[in-house]
Design a protein around this motif. Sequence first.
Motif, PDB file in Angstrom:
ATOM      1  N   CYS A  11       0.833  -1.201   0.000  1.00  0.00           N
ATOM      2  CA  CYS A  11       0.000   0.000   0.000  1.00  0.00           C
ATOM      3  C   CYS A  11       0.871   1.255   0.000  1.00  0.00           C
ATOM      4  O   CYS A  11       0.706   2.154   0.838  1.00  0.00           O
ATOM      5  N   ALA A  12       1.814   1.320  -0.938  1.00  0.00           N
ATOM      6  CA  ALA A  12       2.709   2.473  -1.042  1.00  0.00           C
ATOM      7  C   ALA A  12       1.934   3.711  -1.468  1.00  0.00           C
ATOM      8  O   ALA A  12       0.846   3.628  -2.054  1.00  0.00           O
ATOM      9  N   LEU A  26     -10.629   2.421 -14.963  1.00  0.00           N
ATOM     10  CA  LEU A  26     -10.462   1.908 -16.324  1.00  0.00           C
ATOM     11  C   LEU A  26     -11.271   0.643 -16.563  1.00  0.00           C
ATOM     12  O   LEU A  26     -11.288  -0.250 -15.705  1.00  0.00           O
ATOM     13  N   PRO A  27     -11.893   0.519 -17.735  1.00  0.00           N
ATOM     14  CA  PRO A  27     -12.601  -0.725 -18.048  1.00  0.00           C
ATOM     15  C   PRO A  27     -11.668  -1.894 -18.341  1.00  0.00           C
ATOM     16  O   PRO A  27     -12.084  -3.045 -18.276  1.00  0.00           O
ATOM     17  N   ARG A  28     -10.405  -1.604 -18.647  1.00  0.00           N
ATOM     18  CA  ARG A  28      -9.461  -2.666 -19.015  1.00  0.00           C
ATOM     19  C   ARG A  28      -8.820  -3.344 -17.809  1.00  0.00           C
ATOM     20  O   ARG A  28      -8.152  -4.367 -17.949  1.00  0.00           O
ATOM     21  N   THR A  29      -8.969  -2.765 -16.622  1.00  0.00           N
ATOM     22  CA  THR A  29      -8.339  -3.337 -15.426  1.00  0.00           C
ATOM     23  C   THR A  29      -9.345  -3.439 -14.285  1.00  0.00           C
ATOM     24  O   THR A  29     -10.307  -2.670 -14.208  1.00  0.00           O
ATOM     25  N   GLU A  30      -9.083  -4.380 -13.411  1.00  0.00           N
ATOM     26  CA  GLU A  30      -9.920  -4.587 -12.224  1.00  0.00           C
ATOM     27  C   GLU A  30      -9.012  -4.926 -11.052  1.00  0.00           C
ATOM     28  O   GLU A  30      -8.103  -5.758 -11.182  1.00  0.00           O
ATOM     29  N   ILE A  31      -9.235  -4.273  -9.924  1.00  0.00           N
ATOM     30  CA  ILE A  31      -8.445  -4.562  -8.727  1.00  0.00           C
ATOM     31  C   ILE A  31      -9.019  -5.817  -8.077  1.00  0.00           C
ATOM     32  O   ILE A  31     -10.142  -5.811  -7.571  1.00  0.00           O
ATOM     33  N   ALA A  32      -8.232  -6.900  -8.097  1.00  0.00           N
ATOM     34  CA  ALA A  32      -8.706  -8.178  -7.564  1.00  0.00           C
ATOM     35  C   ALA A  32      -8.412  -8.313  -6.079  1.00  0.00           C
ATOM     36  O   ALA A  32      -9.207  -8.889  -5.326  1.00  0.00           O
ATOM     37  N   ALA A  33      -7.264  -7.808  -5.631  1.00  0.00           N
ATOM     38  CA  ALA A  33      -6.866  -7.962  -4.233  1.00  0.00           C
ATOM     39  C   ALA A  33      -5.765  -6.966  -3.901  1.00  0.00           C
ATOM     40  O   ALA A  33      -5.006  -6.553  -4.777  1.00  0.00           O
ATOM     41  N   VAL A  34      -5.700  -6.609  -2.630  1.00  0.00           N
ATOM     42  CA  VAL A  34      -4.648  -5.730  -2.122  1.00  0.00           C
ATOM     43  C   VAL A  34      -3.961  -6.448  -0.968  1.00  0.00           C
ATOM     44  O   VAL A  34      -4.625  -6.907  -0.030  1.00  0.00           O
ATOM     45  N   ALA A  35      -2.639  -6.535  -1.024  1.00  0.00           N
ATOM     46  CA  ALA A  35      -1.886  -7.200   0.032  1.00  0.00           C
ATOM     47  C   ALA A  35      -1.020  -6.202   0.782  1.00  0.00           C
ATOM     48  O   ALA A  35      -0.492  -5.250   0.205  1.00  0.00           O
ATOM     49  N   SER A  36      -0.877  -6.433   2.068  1.00  0.00           N
ATOM     50  CA  SER A  36       0.030  -5.655   2.905  1.00  0.00           C
ATOM     51  C   SER A  36       0.533  -6.557   4.012  1.00  0.00           C
ATOM     52  O   SER A  36      -0.123  -7.547   4.373  1.00  0.00           O
ATOM     53  N   ARG A  37       1.698  -6.231   4.557  1.00  0.00           N
ATOM     54  CA  ARG A  37       2.174  -6.957   5.730  1.00  0.00           C
ATOM     55  C   ARG A  37       1.321  -6.622   6.944  1.00  0.00           C
ATOM     56  O   ARG A  37       1.297  -7.354   7.920  1.00  0.00           O
ATOM     57  N   ASP A  38       0.618  -5.485   6.870  1.00  0.00           N
ATOM     58  CA  ASP A  38      -0.290  -5.024   7.916  1.00  0.00           C
ATOM     59  C   ASP A  38      -1.720  -5.352   7.483  1.00  0.00           C
ATOM     60  O   ASP A  38      -2.253  -4.751   6.545  1.00  0.00           O
ATOM     61  N   LYS A  41      -4.111  -2.379   7.302  1.00  0.00           N
ATOM     62  CA  LYS A  41      -3.910  -1.483   6.160  1.00  0.00           C
ATOM     63  C   LYS A  41      -4.469  -2.100   4.879  1.00  0.00           C
ATOM     64  O   LYS A  41      -5.081  -1.416   4.058  1.00  0.00           O
ATOM     65  N   ALA A  42      -4.259  -3.410   4.711  1.00  0.00           N
ATOM     66  CA  ALA A  42      -4.799  -4.095   3.536  1.00  0.00           C
ATOM     67  C   ALA A  42      -6.319  -4.005   3.525  1.00  0.00           C
ATOM     68  O   ALA A  42      -6.940  -3.739   2.492  1.00  0.00           O
ATOM     69  N   ALA A  43      -6.939  -4.231   4.686  1.00  0.00           N
ATOM     70  CA  ALA A  43      -8.397  -4.199   4.777  1.00  0.00           C
ATOM     71  C   ALA A  43      -8.940  -2.806   4.489  1.00  0.00           C
ATOM     72  O   ALA A  43      -9.944  -2.647   3.765  1.00  0.00           O
TER      73      ALA A  43
END
Length: 330
Positions: A11-12, A26-38, A41-43
């Motif tokens: 989450c920079a 954008l219609p060409r991309t979709e955010i599937a998941a976000v990862a963080s060590r915290d 913060k990811a949630a």
Amino acid sequence: MAPLRVGILGCASIALRKLLPAMAALPRTEIAAVASRDAGKAAETARAYGCRAVEGYAALLELDDVEAVYIPLPNAAHAGWIERALAAGKHVLAEKPLTTSVQRTRELIAAARAAGLVLMENVMFLHHSQHVAVRKLLADGAIGELRAFHAAFAVPARPPGDIRHRAELGGGALLDTGVYPVRAAMSFLGSEIDVVAAVLTRRHGHPVDSAGQALLCTGDGVSASASFGIDHGYRSGYELWGSEGRLVLDHAFTPPADHNPVVRLERRSGVEEIPLPPDDQVANTLTAFASAVRSGRLPDNDDVLRQAVLVDDIRSRARLYVDHATEPVG
């Protein structure tokens, strides 16, 4: 065509401010998941985009519905996570520089090519149309024959503890802001320019370089100077100096999507300001990445490798100065 499902490794700030909003729009991309060590913060980040939150980067790479990953981690962490992402069968968009080592850059480019995966370095200014307009003016002879290129990119100082100040994370001005003017010089003068001389400056008590300048040159004597820094008044621009005039572009490297570019053409007959339409280099970059994945057209990344070689040459050739007039950082 189905949107490219992208997972975010970290989450920079640049992800939160630029890439995530653009991906969601954008219609060409979709955010599937976000990862963080915290996990918290990811949630928090995932909640804003209605996607999955994942604790730990390795766990995200195990998700079958993630086709590609975006890596905005500190410079020194790029190579390891690019390697693991490619091994997991994921296409990769990674922040610049791709790695901190010429050898690792070469290895990862080869690994991506062998696996049939897209590996793309996120140098977004290359995807802005203002540079196409400048290139056309140059090709049309607006300033005669090109004699020299000058570029500068510098940003104000970050607070103590920022990753740009930490050597173990690949910090320093050369890797942070120096890549931009070097890549711009390659764009206009060709990738076979060579480093002639360089200077790096380190603030007293500071573990990384805070400023620098490099002189590069083509085989037929057209020179390029690249100035960069992370402890400066903001500057982002370049100029092309020819036998009959000069082309100047400000806001060259990080213009917002609503910025109205203006190219200044200076000749003996006078000065002309040429307005250009706004453009969104973040959206353009993501579109190019998604298009490469869906089309199966793998980038050759020759310029990425050449850029790594030039940056390494600047580092090895540079004369180092220490600025004793400043206070230690940290």
